[in-house]
Design an enzyme around this catalytic site. Structure first.
Site, short mmCIF file in Angstrom:
data_model
loop_
_atom_site.label_atom_id
_atom_site.label_comp_id
_atom_site.label_asym_id
_atom_site.label_seq_id
_atom_site.Cartn_x
_atom_site.Cartn_y
_atom_site.Cartn_z
CD GLU A 14 -2.89 1.20 2.31
OE1 GLU A 14 -3.64 2.17 2.41
OE2 GLU A 14 -2.91 0.23 3.09
CD GLU A 51 2.22 5.03 -17.46
OE1 GLU A 51 1.78 4.69 -16.35
OE2 GLU A 51 3.20 5.81 -17.60
CB CYS A 82 0.08 8.46 -17.99
SG CYS A 82 1.82 8.93 -18.08
#
Length: 172
Positions: A14, A51, A82
């Protein structure tokens, strides 16, 4: 990809302290014989986010007459910029079917990031969090692992379920 890099960058924790680059493993099928391409990109070596670099470098010879099936396994989901660029690319290039499997969600609590993920989804992108089996597949397909197996971390499945629930809530 180096095994240590994969284990560190793709770990679906996380709080991803120190994991501030995106690694993007890709499969591209152009629908032709022997057209399957695979490889990986990372932010640091592309001059842009991974990306964006994918569309500039890997799909630089884009052919609107072909049907592309593209699968990404990414260390974290796209940032807002992105996500917006990918969504626009998919709207213009209707013959690209993109699936993104993310190890973890990037800043998913932020409303603008949630809006970016929704825009991707609305543009036809399949979004999912990587399951434990996806980590093993990515390890076998993209990592220079010298035939050693990936030992998944103890909380891999729990973290997958956590992130998948968050993504489900975002995309409702």
């Amino acid at each position: 990809m180096d095994p240590f890099t994969f284990k560190f960058q793709f770990k679906n924790v996380e709080y991803s302290s120190g994991r501030n680059k995106t690694f993007l493993c890709y499969l591209v099928d152009k629908g032709e014989v022997d057209s399957l391409m695979r490889g990986y990109l990372e932010d640091e070596h592309t001059g842009s986010h991974a990306e964006e670099a994918f569309f500039l470098q890997i799909l630089s010879d884009y052919d609107p007459a072909l049907k592309y099936t593209v699968t990404w396994y990414v260390s974290s989901s796209p940032c807002l910029t992105c996500a917006s660029k990918i969504a626009e690319a998919l709207k213009v290039r209707k013959n690209i079917k993109l699936s993104i499997f993310a190890a973890r969600l990037f800043e998913w609590e932020e409303p603008e990031i949630q809006a970016g993920l929704k825009a991707l989804h609305d543009a036809g992108c399949k979004l999912r969090v990587m399951k434990p089996l996806d980590f093993s597949y990515t390890w076998d397909t993209f990592v220079d692992n010298d035939e050693c197996d990936l030992n998944l971390w103890e909380d891999c499945k729990d973290n997958y379920e956590y992130y998948q629930e968050k993504l489900g809530d975002i995309l409702q």
